[in-house]
Design a protein around this motif. Sequence first.
Motif, mmCIF file in Angstrom:
data_model
loop_
_atom_site.group_PDB
_atom_site.id
_atom_site.type_symbol
_atom_site.label_atom_id
_atom_site.label_comp_id
_atom_site.label_asym_id
_atom_site.label_seq_id
_atom_site.Cartn_x
_atom_site.Cartn_y
_atom_site.Cartn_z
ATOM 1 N N ASP A 130 -0.143 31.921 -42.660
ATOM 2 C CA ASP A 130 0.146 33.097 -43.482
ATOM 3 C C ASP A 130 -0.114 34.326 -42.616
ATOM 4 O O ASP A 130 -1.247 34.576 -42.213
ATOM 5 C CB ASP A 130 -0.749 33.109 -44.725
ATOM 6 N N ARG A 132 -0.169 37.508 -43.192
ATOM 7 C CA ARG A 132 -1.078 38.495 -43.767
ATOM 8 C C ARG A 132 -2.534 38.020 -43.648
ATOM 9 O O ARG A 132 -3.417 38.792 -43.263
ATOM 10 C CB ARG A 132 -0.714 38.727 -45.242
ATOM 11 N N PHE A 133 -2.756 36.758 -43.962
ATOM 12 C CA PHE A 133 -4.089 36.166 -43.815
ATOM 13 C C PHE A 133 -4.513 36.169 -42.349
ATOM 14 O O PHE A 133 -5.668 36.460 -42.016
ATOM 15 C CB PHE A 133 -4.075 34.737 -44.358
ATOM 16 N N PHE A 136 -5.747 39.573 -41.220
ATOM 17 C CA PHE A 136 -7.099 39.844 -41.718
ATOM 18 C C PHE A 136 -8.134 39.108 -40.883
ATOM 19 O O PHE A 136 -9.144 39.675 -40.472
ATOM 20 C CB PHE A 136 -7.227 39.421 -43.182
ATOM 21 N N GLU A 242 -11.344 39.244 -47.902
ATOM 22 C CA GLU A 242 -10.129 38.437 -47.802
ATOM 23 C C GLU A 242 -9.520 38.248 -49.186
ATOM 24 O O GLU A 242 -8.290 38.324 -49.353
ATOM 25 C CB GLU A 242 -10.466 37.085 -47.167
ATOM 26 N N VAL A 246 -6.166 40.318 -49.041
ATOM 27 C CA VAL A 246 -5.072 39.371 -48.790
ATOM 28 C C VAL A 246 -4.462 38.881 -50.100
ATOM 29 O O VAL A 246 -3.259 39.008 -50.324
ATOM 30 C CB VAL A 246 -5.556 38.171 -47.947
ATOM 31 N N HIS A 247 -5.278 38.332 -50.966
ATOM 32 C CA HIS A 247 -4.757 37.786 -52.222
ATOM 33 C C HIS A 247 -4.611 38.852 -53.305
ATOM 34 O O HIS A 247 -3.751 38.745 -54.173
ATOM 35 C CB HIS A 247 -5.685 36.673 -52.726
ATOM 36 N N ARG A 250 -1.193 40.708 -53.848
ATOM 37 C CA ARG A 250 0.012 39.937 -54.197
ATOM 38 C C ARG A 250 0.187 39.849 -55.702
ATOM 39 O O ARG A 250 -0.761 39.966 -56.431
ATOM 40 C CB ARG A 250 -0.117 38.519 -53.615
#
Length: 250
Positions: A130, A132-133, A136, A242, A246-247, A250
């Motif tokens: 991922d 984006r992950f 980070f 995170e 990250v989450h 979304r």
Amino acid sequence: MLPGEPVLTVFFYSALAAAMAALGALPFGLAKRLHSGWVGSAYALASGLMLGSGYLLITHGLKMAPLFALLGGGAGVAYTFWTQSYAGTDELDTSPDREMRPEEGYKAILQNTLHSASEGVAIGAAMAVDLRFGIFLTLALAFHNVGEGMALTELLGRQGMRPRESAGLCVFTKVSQPLLAIVTFAMTPALGRFEPVVLGFAAGALLHLVLTELVPASYERTSKTLVAFLMSTATAAVVFFEAILVHGGR
């Protein structure tokens, strides 16, 4: 994220993380002598950031294929154990307030270079899963690199090396990060269902480095209570941010 090829994003952020290691020499350039407790705290914070990164990697791997992730974790531990033993870096004495022999300085540079290779694999694997992950996690390891740069500068300073010279060596030991990040990023998707093995491998390698290199060095320089506080706080911060950055986006 950068526009265009994802490889450019991987290279940019991993190179940025490597360059951040030079900042570890800055405190030694500003102060004539830095108390070992500050270096111990840097080790502890670096440990927490790495531990949090390893936790996120293994969590992603376990969600995909638990058995493969665990097998990869074991392989990561075995790899770091073998490289440390083969290179002789597991015998390096980093105790403060002792004069280091010239060969120990070279060994410290080798230790940091081997250490950084595992971090490069972690960055590439995270980016492949991922983007984006991965960005980070790379930024978390970038701040971790500052602490490691600080620790290496302290070791080299005992041999009379000036901070600005140490800054260059700190970045040099991190060159393997962008190189292995790109290689891992390119190869991981080709593994298909074995992708969790790479995530587990990276997590196992990071955990082994934390427990065998960073934490013991921090205990030698400051109180165990402070180490526990800084390490747990840094680990929790990585997991918390995170989830939010990250989450949460979304």
